[in-house]
Design a protein around this motif. Structure first.
Motif, PDB file in Angstrom:
ATOM      1  N   ARG A 106     -18.594  -5.976  -6.308  1.00 44.55           N
ATOM      2  CA  ARG A 106     -18.517  -7.381  -5.912  1.00 44.55           C
ATOM      3  C   ARG A 106     -18.123  -7.462  -4.444  1.00 44.55           C
ATOM      4  N   PRO A 107     -18.112  -8.641  -3.833  1.00 41.59           N
ATOM      5  CA  PRO A 107     -17.781  -8.732  -2.410  1.00 41.59           C
ATOM      6  C   PRO A 107     -16.463  -8.052  -2.078  1.00 41.59           C
ATOM      7  N   SER A 108     -16.469  -7.338  -0.969  1.00 46.48           N
ATOM      8  CA  SER A 108     -15.273  -6.595  -0.575  1.00 46.48           C
ATOM      9  C   SER A 108     -14.181  -7.543  -0.074  1.00 46.48           C
ATOM     10  N   THR A 109     -12.988  -7.010   0.021  1.00 44.95           N
ATOM     11  CA  THR A 109     -11.839  -7.737   0.559  1.00 44.95           C
ATOM     12  C   THR A 109     -11.408  -7.053   1.848  1.00 44.95           C
ATOM     13  N   PHE A 110     -11.175  -7.839   2.893  1.00 45.67           N
ATOM     14  CA  PHE A 110     -10.753  -7.278   4.178  1.00 45.67           C
ATOM     15  C   PHE A 110      -9.232  -7.176   4.193  1.00 45.67           C
ATOM     16  N   VAL A 111      -8.713  -6.027   4.639  1.00 39.64           N
ATOM     17  CA  VAL A 111      -7.255  -5.823   4.674  1.00 39.64           C
ATOM     18  C   VAL A 111      -6.821  -5.537   6.106  1.00 39.64           C
ATOM     19  N   PHE A 112      -5.640  -6.042   6.430  1.00 45.82           N
ATOM     20  CA  PHE A 112      -5.085  -5.923   7.781  1.00 45.82           C
ATOM     21  C   PHE A 112      -3.567  -5.834   7.642  1.00 45.82           C
ATOM     22  N   PRO A 113      -2.916  -5.016   8.462  1.00 47.74           N
ATOM     23  CA  PRO A 113      -1.461  -4.808   8.282  1.00 47.74           C
ATOM     24  C   PRO A 113      -0.645  -6.004   8.751  1.00 47.74           C
ATOM     25  N   THR A 114       0.545  -6.115   8.225  1.00 50.13           N
ATOM     26  CA  THR A 114       1.502  -7.132   8.664  1.00 50.13           C
ATOM     27  C   THR A 114       2.895  -6.525   8.669  1.00 50.13           C
ATOM     28  N   ASP A 115       3.671  -6.852   9.693  1.00 49.55           N
ATOM     29  CA  ASP A 115       5.048  -6.352   9.798  1.00 49.55           C
ATOM     30  C   ASP A 115       6.061  -7.388   9.343  1.00 49.55           C
ATOM     31  N   LYS A 116       5.601  -8.423   8.650  1.00 49.40           N
ATOM     32  CA  LYS A 116       6.505  -9.518   8.283  1.00 49.40           C
ATOM     33  C   LYS A 116       7.616  -9.036   7.357  1.00 49.40           C
ATOM     34  N   GLU A 117       7.289  -8.196   6.370  1.00 48.97           N
ATOM     35  CA  GLU A 117       8.300  -7.715   5.418  1.00 48.97           C
ATOM     36  C   GLU A 117       8.641  -6.251   5.638  1.00 48.97           C
ATOM     37  N   VAL A 118       7.635  -5.430   5.952  1.00 50.86           N
ATOM     38  CA  VAL A 118       7.852  -3.989   6.152  1.00 50.86           C
ATOM     39  C   VAL A 118       7.552  -3.664   7.610  1.00 50.86           C
ATOM     40  N   PHE A 146       0.865  -1.178   0.000  1.00 50.91           N
ATOM     41  CA  PHE A 146       0.000   0.000   0.000  1.00 50.91           C
ATOM     42  C   PHE A 146       0.904   1.231   0.000  1.00 50.91           C
ATOM     43  N   SER A 147       0.954   1.935  -1.143  1.00 55.56           N
ATOM     44  CA  SER A 147       1.793   3.123  -1.286  1.00 55.56           C
ATOM     45  C   SER A 147       0.979   4.344  -0.857  1.00 55.56           C
ATOM     46  N   ILE A 148       1.362   4.957   0.264  1.00 59.61           N
ATOM     47  CA  ILE A 148       0.609   6.098   0.802  1.00 59.61           C
ATOM     48  C   ILE A 148       1.081   7.400   0.159  1.00 59.61           C
ATOM     49  N   VAL A 149       2.360   7.667   0.221  1.00 62.00           N
ATOM     50  CA  VAL A 149       2.970   8.794  -0.503  1.00 62.00           C
ATOM     51  C   VAL A 149       4.293   8.286  -1.059  1.00 62.00           C
ATOM     52  N   LYS A 150       4.930   9.098  -1.867  1.00 63.60           N
ATOM     53  CA  LYS A 150       6.190   8.684  -2.456  1.00 63.60           C
ATOM     54  C   LYS A 150       7.218   8.450  -1.353  1.00 63.60           C
ATOM     55  N   GLY A 151       7.755   7.242  -1.320  1.00 66.06           N
ATOM     56  CA  GLY A 151       8.750   6.900  -0.322  1.00 66.06           C
ATOM     57  C   GLY A 151       8.183   6.302   0.954  1.00 66.06           C
ATOM     58  N   LEU A 152       6.850   6.192   1.054  1.00 75.13           N
ATOM     59  CA  LEU A 152       6.238   5.610   2.252  1.00 75.13           C
ATOM     60  C   LEU A 152       5.228   4.547   1.838  1.00 75.13           C
ATOM     61  N   SER A 153       5.552   3.295   2.095  1.00 72.30           N
ATOM     62  CA  SER A 153       4.679   2.173   1.752  1.00 72.30           C
ATOM     63  C   SER A 153       4.586   1.216   2.925  1.00 72.30           C
ATOM     64  N   ILE A 154       3.450   0.562   3.040  1.00 69.58           N
ATOM     65  CA  ILE A 154       3.270  -0.452   4.074  1.00 69.58           C
ATOM     66  C   ILE A 154       2.769  -1.736   3.425  1.00 69.58           C
ATOM     67  N   GLU A 155       2.817  -2.819   4.187  1.00 66.79           N
ATOM     68  CA  GLU A 155       2.392  -4.116   3.661  1.00 66.79           C
ATOM     69  C   GLU A 155       1.079  -4.527   4.317  1.00 66.79           C
ATOM     70  N   LEU A 156       0.165  -5.050   3.498  1.00 72.32           N
ATOM     71  CA  LEU A 156      -1.150  -5.464   3.983  1.00 72.32           C
ATOM     72  C   LEU A 156      -1.416  -6.909   3.595  1.00 72.32           C
ATOM     73  N   ASN A 157      -2.131  -7.620   4.478  1.00 76.30           N
ATOM     74  CA  ASN A 157      -2.687  -8.933   4.143  1.00 76.30           C
ATOM     75  C   ASN A 157      -4.124  -8.754   3.707  1.00 76.30           C
ATOM     76  N   THR A 158      -4.546  -9.496   2.675  1.00 73.18           N
ATOM     77  CA  THR A 158      -5.933  -9.416   2.225  1.00 73.18           C
ATOM     78  C   THR A 158      -6.638 -10.738   2.506  1.00 73.18           C
TER      79      THR A 158
END
Length: 625
Positions: free
Chosen positions: A371-383, A271-283
């Motif tokens: 269509r059916p939504s996808t649930f997202v939740f953060p993970t610190d495994k990689e980022v 998930f790229s929030i701004v340039k240079g700041l991204s986080i990782e999400l599980n879906t």
């Protein structure tokens, strides 16, 4: 990111990034069922589903058998092993005492469940005492520790695969809350310490240990005696752990079902929030259509799966060729593409999810959901830090009542999505809704279909319901209101029958399992006087006093309906001349003609097709004989 050029001309169903495909290829599970086989499991009884006394061992075996039958359908790629401890005989990789790993021929200890495994496991109770045996593996004056051995054997079974690609779990069934209760002094302290250390070693390797306790009729299972330390329960988790399993067999089956059907990660996205700041999400896919499993082609002789291969042959020479270019027809010309060009065409976005901005929640309409939504939740495994940033966004969106608009750019089907924050909901000390975000798929302007007015001519009066008709319709709706309705109450009858037939064939069962169709109307409820009166009053208010449904049809349809009605009335009249109960009890139904048998079937709205034996069988079944 290199993409598969073969996907450029495929349909939506063939898209490898389609979540239905990703979900099937997501993390698999390795599960070891660890069952206590001590004499206490066979001597302790409680009332089962049919009000008969059942042993704790029967409850555990019955639950595992049902779980295997469900698992082989829903998660056929998962691998399982069944391990008993506190046994007389031993059978395991380390040759440890008191541990017996149940298996069948042509199958590894930890492998995919098979029909033969399920069939032989269903009969394990009859052969257990003779072939495996039960005995206490932890006794005073002995250094033997069967629970330690069982955890060691289970850990050895779960060495297969990597913790990154597979979830590894041990499900432990027992009704003994203190396995070292018969031992005292330094021996007990030492055996408790080594067993807890063995469990911790397994957990450090990514193996989760879960307990399914069976309470005895006269005492509650005391989780604090030993197992709270073994599975790592403390604080609020310990207080919320309610060992209600074992009070009823159905309760235990429900708890095991909840443990087995864990939400699995469909995929991880950036998930790229701004340039240079991204986080990782599980879906996570919360709702997806359930379809029968894919067909696997087998060799007719060896019964082994076949591998499909595709080759390209030159039309002129017949030689095998390796295609280097592809084309797409456009205005009577074949436009050629190289592999690199196709990859570039498909490279729509550098990131998988890119934030565009925020909008008030009032701007998001129900009909925007494609269509059916996808649930997202953060993970610190990689980022590292993804959870912290996600929580900050999540809380701000809830406070300001806004949703995030983002671009979801996969290799195909790029979409605008709305990220809607969901707050945590706790009821009765139990989490009902988890905190996180729902990713809702938004339409493009091309996807919107504008409403066409049915009555565009203002000179023609638009039909409208009268106040009396609205009143009668309201009364009818209140009469047949479905209390506490939920889609979770209804199983797909076509799928249930499909899997029931597969199960009967695979396990060579004599009878087909009875399938209850929960989608059929409630005829008994619809026949209640209040409902019947409300329905008749509504029909009268709409169609008038002299309305006859059969008069609505004309010509052949009306004649056919009248003929069917006459046949049914005649069948009811003729059927009344026979004492069907007496004929069935004395075996005289076979003396009647097929015409006479059909009187009964027609009078009771039953099928009349088939030979005489089938007609008699149908009558006896309907009469409950």
């Amino acid at each position: 990111m290199d993409l598969d050029p073969d996907d450029i001309f495929k349909d939506d169903e063939d898209d490898p990034d389609n979540e239905a495909h990703l979900e099937r290829a997501s993390t698999k599970e390795f599960v070891v069922y660890l069952v206590d086989a001590s004499p206490k499991m066979f001597s302790t009884t409680f009332q089962g589903e049919d009000q008969k006394d059942e042993t704790s061992f029967h409850a555990a075996v019955s639950c595992i058998s049902q779980s295997l039958k469900t698992q082989i359908i829903n998660s056929s790629n998962d691998e399982v092993a069944i391990c008993f401890f506190n046994t007389r005989e031993k059978k395991n990789l380390q040759d440890l005492n008191g541990v017996f790993v149940f298996n069948v021929a042509e199958r590894e200890y930890l492998d995919r469940p098979t029909a033969r495994l399920i069939k032989e496991f269903d009969g394990i109770e009859e052969l257990f005492m003779k072939e495996i045996g039960s005995q206490y593996g932890i006794m005073s004056g002995s250094r033997e520790n069967s629970l330690y051995n069982a955890l060691w054997a289970a850990q050895a079974l779960l060495r297969k695969g990597s913790a990154k690609t597979a979830d590894k779990r041990i499900l432990l069934f027992t009704n003994e809350d203190d396995p070292f209760g018969s031992i005292t002094g330094a021996t007990k302290i030492d055996m408790t310490r080594t067993t807890l250390q063995r469990a911790k070693d397994a957990q450090d390797l990514g193996i989760s240990i879960e307990l399914l306790p069976l309470s005895c009729p006269d005492e509650e299972f005391n989780i604090s005696a030993f197992y709270a330390d073994l599975i790592g329960l403390e604080g609020d988790d310990l207080a919320l752990f309610m060992p209600s399993v074992g009070d009823k067999l159905t309760d235990m089956k429900n708890q095991l079902r909840k443990r087995m059907f864990k939400k699995r990660v469909v995929r991880r996205i950036t998930f790229s929030i701004v340039k240079g700041l991204s986080i990782e999400l599980n879906t996570y896919a919360l709702i997806r259509p359930t379809v029968p499993g894919t067909i696997t082609w087998l060799d007719s002789i060896t019964n082994l799966p076949l591998k499909t291969e595709r080759s390209f042959i030159c039309a002129d020479t017949g030689a095998l060729v390796q295609p280097t270019k592809r084309f797409h027809p456009y205005k009577n010309k074949n436009v050629k593409f190289t592999t690199e060009e196709i990859s570039e065409v498909k490279r729509i976005s550098t990131g998988q999810l890119r934030l565009l901005g925020f909008k008030p929640l009032s701007c998001l309409k129900d009909y925007h959901n494609l269509r059916p939504s996808t649930f997202v939740f953060p993970t610190d495994k990689e980022v590292v830090g993804s959870t912290c940033i996600f929580i900050a966004l999540h809380r701000s969106m809830l406070t300001l009542k806004r949703f995030a608009v983002a671009f979801y750019g996969g290799s195909a089907h790029p979409q605008l999505v709305a990220l809607v924050a969901q707050d945590e909901i706790i009821a009765g000390g139990v989490q009902v809704e988890p905190p996180g975000m729902h990713m809702i798929y938004l339409p493009y302007s091309d996807d919107i279909r504008h409403i066409e007015e049915l009555h565009s001519d203002i000179t023609v009066p638009t039909p409208r319901a009268t106040d009396d008709q609205i009143k009668k319709a309201t009364a009818l709706m209140r009469r047949i209101d479905l209390k506490d309705f939920s889609v979770c109450q209804f199983a797909n009858p076509a799928l249930q029958r499909h899997y029931a037939v597969l199960q009967a064939l695979a396990l060579e069962e004599d009878e087909m399992p009875e399938i209850k169709d929960e989608t059929l109307p409630d005829e008994e409820g619809m026949a209640r006087p209040g409902v019947v009166i409300a329905l008749e009053e509504f029909k009268k208010s709409v169609y008038g006093e002299n309305y006859n449904e059969e008069d609505e049809g004309h010509g052949k349809a009306s004649d056919a309906s009248k003929k069917r009605k006459a046949v049914a009335e005649n069948a009811v009249k003729e059927s009344a001349n026979y004492d069907w109960a007496d004929l069935a009890d004395n075996g005289k139904l076979k003396d009647l003609t097929t015409v006479e048998l059909k009187y009964y079937l027609t009078a009771h709205n039953l099928a009349v097709g088939g030979k005489k034996e089938a007609l008699i069988s149908r009558i006896l079944t309907h009469m409950g004989k």
